[in-house]
Design a protein around this motif. Structure first.
Motif, mmCIF file in Angstrom:
data_model
loop_
_atom_site.group_PDB
_atom_site.id
_atom_site.type_symbol
_atom_site.label_atom_id
_atom_site.label_comp_id
_atom_site.label_asym_id
_atom_site.label_seq_id
_atom_site.Cartn_x
_atom_site.Cartn_y
_atom_site.Cartn_z
ATOM 1 N N LEU A 151 0.833 -1.231 -0.017
ATOM 2 C CA LEU A 151 -0.151 0.004 0.079
ATOM 3 C C LEU A 151 0.788 1.267 0.113
ATOM 4 O O LEU A 151 0.407 2.317 -0.137
ATOM 5 N N CYS A 152 2.090 1.103 0.230
ATOM 6 C CA CYS A 152 2.863 2.394 0.205
ATOM 7 C C CYS A 152 4.305 1.865 -0.971
ATOM 8 O O CYS A 152 4.466 2.304 -1.967
ATOM 9 N N ALA A 153 5.127 0.945 -0.466
ATOM 10 C CA ALA A 153 6.067 0.600 -1.106
ATOM 11 C C ALA A 153 5.667 -0.036 -2.680
ATOM 12 O O ALA A 153 6.449 0.073 -3.584
ATOM 13 N N GLY A 154 4.634 -0.700 -2.549
ATOM 14 C CA GLY A 154 4.231 -1.487 -3.979
ATOM 15 C C GLY A 154 3.640 -0.434 -4.816
ATOM 16 O O GLY A 154 4.228 -0.551 -5.885
ATOM 17 N N ILE A 155 2.708 0.290 -4.486
ATOM 18 C CA ILE A 155 2.217 1.505 -5.367
ATOM 19 C C ILE A 155 3.156 2.306 -5.759
ATOM 20 O O ILE A 155 3.460 2.845 -7.086
ATOM 21 N N THR A 156 4.447 2.875 -4.985
ATOM 22 C CA THR A 156 5.379 3.636 -5.078
ATOM 23 C C THR A 156 5.980 3.166 -6.330
ATOM 24 O O THR A 156 6.560 3.996 -7.159
ATOM 25 N N THR A 157 6.531 1.956 -6.454
ATOM 26 C CA THR A 157 7.176 1.323 -7.462
ATOM 27 C C THR A 157 6.573 0.957 -8.524
ATOM 28 O O THR A 157 7.112 0.849 -9.680
ATOM 29 N N TYR A 158 5.246 0.577 -8.520
ATOM 30 C CA TYR A 158 4.549 0.152 -9.455
ATOM 31 C C TYR A 158 4.089 1.137 -10.547
ATOM 32 O O TYR A 158 3.803 1.153 -11.582
ATOM 33 N N SER A 159 3.442 2.376 -9.716
ATOM 34 C CA SER A 159 3.189 3.639 -10.800
ATOM 35 C C SER A 159 4.087 3.963 -11.662
ATOM 36 O O SER A 159 3.696 4.116 -12.810
ATOM 37 N N PRO A 160 5.342 4.153 -11.563
ATOM 38 C CA PRO A 160 6.131 4.705 -12.453
ATOM 39 C C PRO A 160 6.532 3.548 -13.525
ATOM 40 O O PRO A 160 6.636 3.723 -14.812
ATOM 41 N N LEU A 161 6.451 2.379 -13.057
ATOM 42 C CA LEU A 161 6.844 1.271 -14.211
ATOM 43 C C LEU A 161 5.399 1.206 -14.974
ATOM 44 O O LEU A 161 5.741 0.963 -16.240
ATOM 45 N N ARG A 162 4.191 1.330 -14.642
ATOM 46 C CA ARG A 162 3.152 1.256 -15.300
ATOM 47 C C ARG A 162 3.005 2.681 -16.184
ATOM 48 O O ARG A 162 2.671 2.397 -17.314
ATOM 49 N N HIS A 163 3.487 3.834 -15.660
ATOM 50 C CA HIS A 163 3.450 5.052 -16.465
ATOM 51 C C HIS A 163 4.301 4.825 -17.680
ATOM 52 O O HIS A 163 3.945 5.361 -18.675
ATOM 53 N N PHE A 164 5.512 4.213 -17.744
ATOM 54 C CA PHE A 164 6.495 3.864 -18.731
ATOM 55 C C PHE A 164 5.838 2.677 -19.650
ATOM 56 O O PHE A 164 6.358 2.655 -20.620
ATOM 57 N N HIS A 165 4.806 2.043 -19.362
ATOM 58 C CA HIS A 165 4.379 0.931 -20.254
ATOM 59 C C HIS A 165 5.204 -0.213 -20.180
ATOM 60 O O HIS A 165 5.528 -0.740 -21.119
ATOM 61 N N VAL A 166 5.953 -0.395 -19.088
ATOM 62 C CA VAL A 166 6.920 -1.730 -19.131
ATOM 63 C C VAL A 166 6.051 -2.702 -19.605
ATOM 64 O O VAL A 166 5.283 -3.179 -19.031
ATOM 65 N N LYS A 167 6.848 -3.390 -20.478
ATOM 66 C CA LYS A 167 6.424 -4.878 -21.206
ATOM 67 C C LYS A 167 7.310 -5.672 -21.278
ATOM 68 O O LYS A 167 8.627 -5.518 -20.879
ATOM 69 N N PRO A 168 6.892 -7.146 -21.367
ATOM 70 C CA PRO A 168 8.052 -7.985 -21.550
ATOM 71 C C PRO A 168 9.155 -7.748 -22.458
ATOM 72 O O PRO A 168 8.860 -7.040 -23.546
ATOM 73 N N GLY A 169 10.334 -7.902 -21.981
ATOM 74 C CA GLY A 169 11.512 -7.662 -22.634
ATOM 75 C C GLY A 169 12.334 -6.480 -22.388
ATOM 76 O O GLY A 169 13.356 -6.161 -22.604
ATOM 77 N N ASN A 170 11.558 -5.501 -21.805
ATOM 78 C CA ASN A 170 12.089 -4.076 -21.471
ATOM 79 C C ASN A 170 13.358 -4.435 -20.414
ATOM 80 O O ASN A 170 13.068 -5.230 -19.625
ATOM 81 N N ALA A 171 14.270 -3.556 -20.492
ATOM 82 C CA ALA A 171 15.137 -3.540 -19.449
ATOM 83 C C ALA A 171 15.254 -2.536 -18.600
ATOM 84 O O ALA A 171 15.090 -1.155 -18.656
#
Length: 384
Positions: free
Chosen positions: A185-205
């Protein structure tokens, strides 16, 4: 008990029997631990929780994560707060009562509350589901005056119960371990949000700077998104831990040759380091159109970023703050579907001050979580 801290006083008044239902119009007392001054440490308290209004959900708290920001807040290291102050914004529990206008939740549901309990609900950010960026300022889970509830001072999750507007209550999937879900609810969403905003997909580094509470979640979530993960660390002792979490590569950032070898190899970097550091060597590891997201908040100024590094490869240097309610629910569902949770150590109430000292010393792998069932236990030097 940590040296120099006073023995906590007993509870100010006896706790009510919470085992039987109470009328919806009646508030309740809750056992809690909080600070009464900058130097008090965490001591037992009894706090009043408001009666649930028509849109409110009352939650019997089971677990609450310990965040490093709790240490800063209770010790007055960012600003002098109002005391007494009960911290905790990684809350998991069961619904005990709901208001008359609540149909989304029912008694017995497992739910969570994160870093905020309200916002203006009217500004552009709130309308876009980005309540964390509320232009009038969101209402933090603790230590903030709540204008919608008579200006009461919000008190957090180091307590047996909390009452929160339904719009800021999250559903915790039953597949998630409730204690390990709390830091999401803090550490999880804090790191998920920028990864989602960048649209990380399989194979991204994906690169992750730092391997603490935030960093270990960034590794786990990026791996679950299908990314190839590189961890940057200054400590050779963390190489094995990074590989264990799923990193394909670990780069010792003090090794210039290793940093040179990583040049132009990454699409995005999640920076969780909360001490001042030079970003320029890390920007050199990004490919064209890459991005570095700053999540750690150093207390002092950082060395300046060289504009040429950004210009020559159209790089982005950005910040990110937790996530909105809808995105946080999305993150919880994602973690449930992919078996992602925090690595935790459970602490009892009497161990909270010791846990704070260990967090400051970096002696936790990777998050502490309070078992609120122990809030009724007497605090003694033996267990504190």
């Amino acid at each position: 008990m940590s040296p120099g801290r006073p023995v906590p006083p007993p509870l100010a008044k006896p706790l009510p029997d919470l085992s039987s239902p109470a009328p919806a119009a009646v508030g309740r007392l809750a056992a809690a631990y909080g600070a009464t001054s900058t130097h008090s440490g965490l001591v037992p308290l009894t706090i009043a929780r408001r009666a649930p209004k028509e849109d409110d959900v009352e939650i019997a708290i089971e677990f609450c994560g310990l965040c490093h920001s709790d240490v800063h807040a209770t010790r007055g290291e960012w600003r002098l707060p109002e005391y007494p102050l009960v911290p905790g914004h990684e809350i998991v529990g069961r619904v005990s009562r709901v208001g008359t206008a609540v149909s989304e939740f029912a008694p017995g549901d497992r739910v969570g509350v994160g870093c905020m309990v309200d916002s203006c609900r009217e500004c552009a950010s709130c309308r876009d589901g980005l309540e964390q960026y509320c232009e009038r300022g969101n209402v933090g889970t603790y230590g903030v005056r709540d204008p919608r509830n008579g200006g009461e001072l919000t008190q957090g999750g180091y307590s047996t119960s909390i009452v929160v507007d339904k719009r800021f209550v999250l559903r915790i999937p039953e597949a998630l371990d409730p204690a390990a879900a709390a830091p999401l609810l803090c550490a999880g969403i804090t790191t998920y949000s920028p990864l989602r905003h960048f649209h990380v997909k399989p194979g991204n580094a994906v690169g992750v700077m730092g391997l603490g509470g935030l960093g270990h979640m960034a590794v786990k979530i990026a791996k679950a998104m299908g990314a190839v993960v590189t961890v940057f660390t200054t400590s050779a002792s963390k190489v094995g831990a990074a590989v264990e979490l799923g990193a394909e590569r670990v780069v010792l950032s003090k090794d210039d040759d290793a940093m040179d070898a990583a040049a132009r190899s990454l699409d995005v970097i999640i920076d969780t380091v909360a001490a001042p550091h030079d970003l320029n060597p890390y920007l050199r590891t990004l490919r064209r159109d890459g991005a570095l997201y700053q999540l750690g908040l150093p207390p002092e100024d950082m060395p300046p970023v060289q504009p040429g590094l950004l210009i020559r490869r159209r790089l982005t240097y950005s910040g990110s703050l937790i996530g909105g309610i809808a995105e946080t629910q999305e993150m919880l569902d994602f973690c449930s579907a992919h078996g992602v949770a925090s690595d935790i150590e459970i602490v009892r109430a009497g161990q909270l001050n010791e846990a704070y000292d260990r967090m400051v010393a970096g002696d936790v792998k990777y998050r502490f979580v309070l078992d609120t069932a122990t809030l009724h236990e007497p605090s003694t030097e033996a267990d504190a």
